[in-house]
Design a protein around this motif. Structure first.
Motif, PDB file in Angstrom:
ATOM      1  N   ALA A 243     -22.241   3.350  -8.278  1.00 29.72           N
ATOM      2  CA  ALA A 243     -20.831   2.986  -8.068  1.00 29.72           C
ATOM      3  C   ALA A 243     -20.416   2.053  -9.190  1.00 29.72           C
ATOM      4  O   ALA A 243     -21.196   1.191  -9.608  1.00 29.72           O
ATOM      5  CB  ALA A 243     -20.646   2.295  -6.720  1.00 29.72           C
ATOM      6  N   TYR A 244     -19.197   2.242  -9.706  1.00 31.99           N
ATOM      7  CA  TYR A 244     -18.684   1.337 -10.728  1.00 31.99           C
ATOM      8  C   TYR A 244     -17.219   1.032 -10.458  1.00 31.99           C
ATOM      9  O   TYR A 244     -16.433   1.925 -10.107  1.00 31.99           O
ATOM     10  CB  TYR A 244     -18.825   1.875 -12.156  1.00 31.99           C
ATOM     11  N   LEU A 245     -16.866  -0.240 -10.588  1.00 34.27           N
ATOM     12  CA  LEU A 245     -15.466  -0.646 -10.462  1.00 34.27           C
ATOM     13  C   LEU A 245     -14.939  -0.936 -11.863  1.00 34.27           C
ATOM     14  O   LEU A 245     -15.468  -1.807 -12.564  1.00 34.27           O
ATOM     15  CB  LEU A 245     -15.344  -1.887  -9.577  1.00 34.27           C
ATOM     16  N   PHE A 246     -13.924  -0.171 -12.294  1.00 41.94           N
ATOM     17  CA  PHE A 246     -13.262  -0.396 -13.585  1.00 41.94           C
ATOM     18  C   PHE A 246     -11.927  -1.091 -13.316  1.00 41.94           C
ATOM     19  O   PHE A 246     -11.084  -0.540 -12.600  1.00 41.94           O
ATOM     20  CB  PHE A 246     -12.999   0.932 -14.303  1.00 41.94           C
ATOM     21  N   ALA A 247     -11.759  -2.289 -13.878  1.00 40.23           N
ATOM     22  CA  ALA A 247     -10.509  -3.040 -13.691  1.00 40.23           C
ATOM     23  C   ALA A 247      -9.637  -2.867 -14.927  1.00 40.23           C
ATOM     24  O   ALA A 247      -9.984  -3.358 -16.010  1.00 40.23           O
ATOM     25  CB  ALA A 247     -10.818  -4.515 -13.459  1.00 40.23           C
ATOM     26  N   GLY A 248      -8.542  -2.135 -14.789  1.00 37.95           N
ATOM     27  CA  GLY A 248      -7.586  -1.964 -15.889  1.00 37.95           C
ATOM     28  C   GLY A 248      -8.086  -1.174 -17.068  1.00 37.95           C
ATOM     29  O   GLY A 248      -7.874  -1.573 -18.220  1.00 37.95           O
ATOM     30  N   PRO A 249      -8.785  -0.046 -16.858  1.00 34.49           N
ATOM     31  CA  PRO A 249      -9.312   0.696 -18.012  1.00 34.49           C
ATOM     32  C   PRO A 249      -8.242   1.525 -18.713  1.00 34.49           C
ATOM     33  O   PRO A 249      -7.206   1.854 -18.126  1.00 34.49           O
ATOM     34  CB  PRO A 249     -10.346   1.630 -17.358  1.00 34.49           C
ATOM     35  N   ILE A 250      -8.490   1.841 -19.990  1.00 39.40           N
ATOM     36  CA  ILE A 250      -7.733   2.895 -20.688  1.00 39.40           C
ATOM     37  C   ILE A 250      -8.785   3.854 -21.243  1.00 39.40           C
ATOM     38  O   ILE A 250      -9.616   3.467 -22.064  1.00 39.40           O
ATOM     39  CB  ILE A 250      -6.871   2.337 -21.833  1.00 39.40           C
ATOM     40  N   PHE A 251      -8.771   5.090 -20.752  1.00 42.85           N
ATOM     41  CA  PHE A 251      -9.706   6.103 -21.247  1.00 42.85           C
ATOM     42  C   PHE A 251      -8.956   7.026 -22.201  1.00 42.85           C
ATOM     43  O   PHE A 251      -8.207   7.896 -21.774  1.00 42.85           O
ATOM     44  CB  PHE A 251     -10.279   6.917 -20.080  1.00 42.85           C
ATOM     45  N   ASN A 252      -9.123   6.785 -23.503  1.00 43.41           N
ATOM     46  CA  ASN A 252      -8.541   7.709 -24.481  1.00 43.41           C
ATOM     47  C   ASN A 252      -9.659   8.241 -25.377  1.00 43.41           C
ATOM     48  O   ASN A 252     -10.841   7.959 -25.141  1.00 43.41           O
ATOM     49  CB  ASN A 252      -7.420   7.031 -25.286  1.00 43.41           C
ATOM     50  N   ASP A 253      -9.313   9.009 -26.406  1.00 47.18           N
ATOM     51  CA  ASP A 253     -10.364   9.614 -27.236  1.00 47.18           C
ATOM     52  C   ASP A 253     -11.228   8.561 -27.915  1.00 47.18           C
ATOM     53  O   ASP A 253     -12.436   8.744 -28.075  1.00 47.18           O
ATOM     54  CB  ASP A 253      -9.753  10.587 -28.263  1.00 47.18           C
ATOM     55  N   TYR A 254     -10.622   7.423 -28.312  1.00 50.69           N
ATOM     56  CA  TYR A 254     -11.390   6.392 -29.014  1.00 50.69           C
ATOM     57  C   TYR A 254     -12.279   5.602 -28.059  1.00 50.69           C
ATOM     58  O   TYR A 254     -13.442   5.366 -28.339  1.00 50.69           O
ATOM     59  CB  TYR A 254     -10.447   5.436 -29.753  1.00 50.69           C
ATOM     60  N   SER A 255     -11.721   5.167 -26.917  1.00 48.19           N
ATOM     61  CA  SER A 255     -12.522   4.342 -26.005  1.00 48.19           C
ATOM     62  C   SER A 255     -13.576   5.172 -25.280  1.00 48.19           C
ATOM     63  O   SER A 255     -14.562   4.634 -24.787  1.00 48.19           O
ATOM     64  CB  SER A 255     -11.629   3.632 -24.981  1.00 48.19           C
ATOM     65  N   SER A 256     -13.389   6.499 -25.235  1.00 47.00           N
ATOM     66  CA  SER A 256     -14.365   7.358 -24.557  1.00 47.00           C
ATOM     67  C   SER A 256     -15.305   8.048 -25.552  1.00 47.00           C
ATOM     68  O   SER A 256     -16.044   8.951 -25.169  1.00 47.00           O
ATOM     69  CB  SER A 256     -13.639   8.423 -23.723  1.00 47.00           C
ATOM     70  N   VAL A 257     -15.256   7.631 -26.828  1.00 48.93           N
ATOM     71  CA  VAL A 257     -16.112   8.189 -27.893  1.00 48.93           C
ATOM     72  C   VAL A 257     -15.990   9.723 -27.897  1.00 48.93           C
ATOM     73  O   VAL A 257     -16.963  10.453 -27.726  1.00 48.93           O
ATOM     74  CB  VAL A 257     -17.588   7.737 -27.740  1.00 48.93           C
ATOM     75  N   GLY A 258     -14.748  10.174 -28.104  1.00 49.63           N
ATOM     76  CA  GLY A 258     -14.516  11.624 -28.143  1.00 49.63           C
ATOM     77  C   GLY A 258     -14.794  12.286 -26.806  1.00 49.63           C
ATOM     78  O   GLY A 258     -15.343  13.389 -26.749  1.00 49.63           O
ATOM     79  N   TYR A 259     -14.375  11.628 -25.714  1.00 53.26           N
ATOM     80  CA  TYR A 259     -14.516  12.163 -24.339  1.00 53.26           C
ATOM     81  C   TYR A 259     -15.972  12.474 -23.994  1.00 53.26           C
ATOM     82  O   TYR A 259     -16.266  13.505 -23.395  1.00 53.26           O
ATOM     83  CB  TYR A 259     -13.641  13.417 -24.147  1.00 53.26           C
ATOM     84  N   SER A 260     -16.886  11.549 -24.374  1.00 54.47           N
ATOM     85  CA  SER A 260     -18.305  11.830 -24.131  1.00 54.47           C
ATOM     86  C   SER A 260     -18.931  10.846 -23.125  1.00 54.47           C
ATOM     87  O   SER A 260     -20.150  10.759 -23.035  1.00 54.47           O
ATOM     88  CB  SER A 260     -19.087  11.795 -25.450  1.00 54.47           C
ATOM     89  N   LEU A 261     -18.104  10.074 -22.402  1.00 55.28           N
ATOM     90  CA  LEU A 261     -18.668   9.143 -21.415  1.00 55.28           C
ATOM     91  C   LEU A 261     -19.322   9.921 -20.278  1.00 55.28           C
ATOM     92  O   LEU A 261     -18.788  10.932 -19.815  1.00 55.28           O
ATOM     93  CB  LEU A 261     -17.573   8.235 -20.835  1.00 55.28           C
ATOM     94  N   LEU A 262     -20.459   9.425 -19.813  1.00 57.08           N
ATOM     95  CA  LEU A 262     -21.171  10.089 -18.714  1.00 57.08           C
ATOM     96  C   LEU A 262     -20.834   9.401 -17.391  1.00 57.08           C
ATOM     97  O   LEU A 262     -21.677   8.792 -16.736  1.00 57.08           O
ATOM     98  CB  LEU A 262     -22.679  10.070 -18.974  1.00 57.08           C
ATOM     99  N   LEU A 263     -19.554   9.466 -17.035  1.00 58.68           N
ATOM    100  CA  LEU A 263     -19.076   8.850 -15.792  1.00 58.68           C
ATOM    101  C   LEU A 263     -18.644   9.940 -14.828  1.00 58.68           C
ATOM    102  O   LEU A 263     -18.199  11.017 -15.244  1.00 58.68           O
ATOM    103  CB  LEU A 263     -17.887   7.927 -16.070  1.00 58.68           C
ATOM    104  N   LYS A 264     -18.753   9.656 -13.524  1.00 60.19           N
ATOM    105  CA  LYS A 264     -18.317  10.620 -12.510  1.00 60.19           C
ATOM    106  C   LYS A 264     -17.213   9.992 -11.670  1.00 60.19           C
ATOM    107  O   LYS A 264     -17.360   8.859 -11.184  1.00 60.19           O
ATOM    108  CB  LYS A 264     -19.493  11.015 -11.629  1.00 60.19           C
ATOM    109  N   LYS A 265     -16.131  10.739 -11.504  1.00 58.13           N
ATOM    110  CA  LYS A 265     -14.967  10.208 -10.803  1.00 58.13           C
ATOM    111  C   LYS A 265     -15.306   9.779  -9.381  1.00 58.13           C
ATOM    112  O   LYS A 265     -14.804   8.767  -8.882  1.00 58.13           O
ATOM    113  CB  LYS A 265     -13.866  11.276 -10.790  1.00 58.13           C
ATOM    114  N   GLU A 266     -16.191  10.539  -8.732  1.00 59.04           N
ATOM    115  CA  GLU A 266     -16.484  10.228  -7.326  1.00 59.04           C
ATOM    116  C   GLU A 266     -17.256   8.922  -7.148  1.00 59.04           C
ATOM    117  O   GLU A 266     -17.328   8.370  -6.058  1.00 59.04           O
ATOM    118  CB  GLU A 266     -17.244  11.385  -6.647  1.00 59.04           C
ATOM    119  N   LYS A 267     -17.818   8.393  -8.249  1.00 57.86           N
ATOM    120  CA  LYS A 267     -18.545   7.118  -8.157  1.00 57.86           C
ATOM    121  C   LYS A 267     -17.663   5.923  -8.520  1.00 57.86           C
ATOM    122  O   LYS A 267     -18.111   4.784  -8.444  1.00 57.86           O
ATOM    123  CB  LYS A 267     -19.729   7.119  -9.137  1.00 57.86           C
TER     124      LYS A 267
END
Length: 431
Positions: free
Chosen positions: A147-171
């Motif tokens: 489980a992870y709590l993200f406070a105020g994130p911005i997920f764009n191409d730069y912050s996600s390293v070209g959309y390569s983050l290994l995160l799951k929405k359900e967590k």
């Protein structure tokens, strides 16, 4: 933006713009026709009326439901983590985030554009979460969490390293300035981030499992190899010396480019400011940002890291810094081109005309005010320039041109550039 071209509603338009800036924590633009300011108007003849902004409030029922659902979600997880994002600033929720971190025992990471919003001396701070270019051991803890709590994130191409983050929405629990989304649902609107984090801090069971894992796998970072006398200066040696310069009375401004990655690795002492601009990756941003930050934060000495390509876009702002007698320290990292662009998409347009950068600044100086410039090619020259900036020239604008090899980049830029390049060159989605 407010465009004022008649006096009847000028007062209302200007008040609306200013109140919007205060409420939204965003810049506004007021444009006034040049023939209006000298004409009297009754709405501007009285003393200003005290201005009252109605406070933004959470919907109490939604807040309670969101906190209850989030607490149940996190309390049943085995190794949860907290990650701070850049929108914590506009939500005025940085203190509430630290309060939550203190209460729950989870490890605390920040997204790259939130560096400086969370105190790095916090006992469970584990660094920057930036996918494949995270602080060592940070991504492994975040992405293996249940489980992870993200406070105020911005997920764009730069912050996600070209959309390569290994995160799951359900967590994930995603907390935006006025909305909370838990897993794949439910979502709770009209819930202010600071109220939510403050209330959640009282409901979570202490759980240090993820931080205990981090402590077990953590290995301290090594030192860069020592340089030989007269050896050309390397960027990692430069930043070893920069780390020693930082204190609670300094502020770091990192330009778009390799300085993103090198400055991200700096360990900020308590009270040290930090700014960088990731949302648009605007090159040249930092020169004007240095001017503005220094003008507002008189108690800080601003230390800026700017690439040669970026500096050429907005160099003239240094003239205004000299006019206002600022004592910023600017490190101009001259590697002969747009190095970040070389890693994303190479071409002849990434090589630029070299300037005599110290000569440009001396031309701006023109004998008026206090200015110190230096060109450095070796570690010995760098040490002398830093000593001069912190000692006899502590009240001067200090401009240090650091000449390095064109391929001397952080390993993070190489990794990030190849992933963003792959994302940029993927085939278009079928229409």
């Amino acid at each position: 933006q407010a465009v004022v071209n008649n006096l009847e509603d000028a007062h209302e338009q200007i008040d609306t713009a200013i109140s919007t800036a205060l409420k939204e924590s965003k810049p506004v633009y007021i444009s006034i026709s040049c023939n209006l300011p000298s004409i009297p108007h009754p709405t501007f003849s009285r003393h200003p009326v005290p201005f009252f902004l109605s406070p933004r409030l959470s919907n109490q029922m939604n807040l309670e439901a969101a906190v209850e659902t989030a607490a149940a979600f996190l309390n049943k997880s085995v190794k949860p983590v907290l990650v701070g994002g850049p929108k914590m600033r506009v939500a005025k929720a940085c203190e509430a985030f630290v309060e939550l971190a203190d209460a729950c025992g989870y490890p605390v990471a920040v997204m790259p554009s939130a560096k400086g919003l969370v105190p790095e001396h916090h006992s469970r701070f584990i660094g920057t979460y930036w996918g494949a270019v995270s602080t060592p051991f940070c991504a492994e803890i975040v992405e293996s969490a249940d489980a992870y709590l993200f406070a105020g994130p911005i997920f764009n191409d730069y912050s996600s390293v070209g959309y390569s983050l290994l995160l799951k929405k359900e967590k994930a629990i995603i907390v935006q300035p006025d909305r909370v989304v838990i897993g794949n649902g439910p979502a709770f609107g009209c819930v202010l981030m600071k109220d939510f984090l403050h209330a959640l801090a009282t409901r979570l069971k202490k759980n240090t499992a993820a931080y205990d894992n981090y402590s077990r796998i953590f290995v301290p970072q090594g030192e860069p190899l020592s340089s030989e006398p007269g050896e050309p200066l390397r960027v990692n040696i430069l930043f070893k010396h920069i780390q020693k310069m930082l204190s609670g009375s300094s502020a770091v401004i990192a330009e778009t480019g390799d300085s993103w990655f090198n400055c991200q690795k700096l360990k900020l002492p308590e009270g040290c400011g930090y700014e960088f601009q990731m949302q648009y990756g605007s090159i040249g941003w930092s020169v004007g940002a240095t001017l503005g930050y220094a003008q507002a934060a008189k108690d800080k000495r601003v230390i800026s890291f700017i690439g040669d390509g970026s500096f050429q876009v907005t160099a003239q702002e240094v003239s205004t810094m000299l006019r206002w007698e600022q004592n910023n320290i600017i490190f101009l990292i001259n590697n002969g081109g747009y190095t970040i662009e070389v890693e994303i998409h190479d071409g002849p347009y990434n090589i630029i005309k070299n300037w005599n950068y110290t000569g440009v600044v001396e031309a701006f100086h023109n004998g008026e005010g206090k200015c110190y410039t230096a060109k450095v090619r070796t570690e010995e020259e760098l040490k002398k320039a830093i000593e001069a900036s912190l000692g006899p020239n502590k009240d001067s604008l200090c401009f240090i041109e650091v000449i390095v090899h064109k391929d001397d980049t952080s390993k993070e830029l190489l990794e990030w550039g190849s992933r963003v390049s792959a994302a940029n060159s993927r085939p278009p989605n079928p229409q």
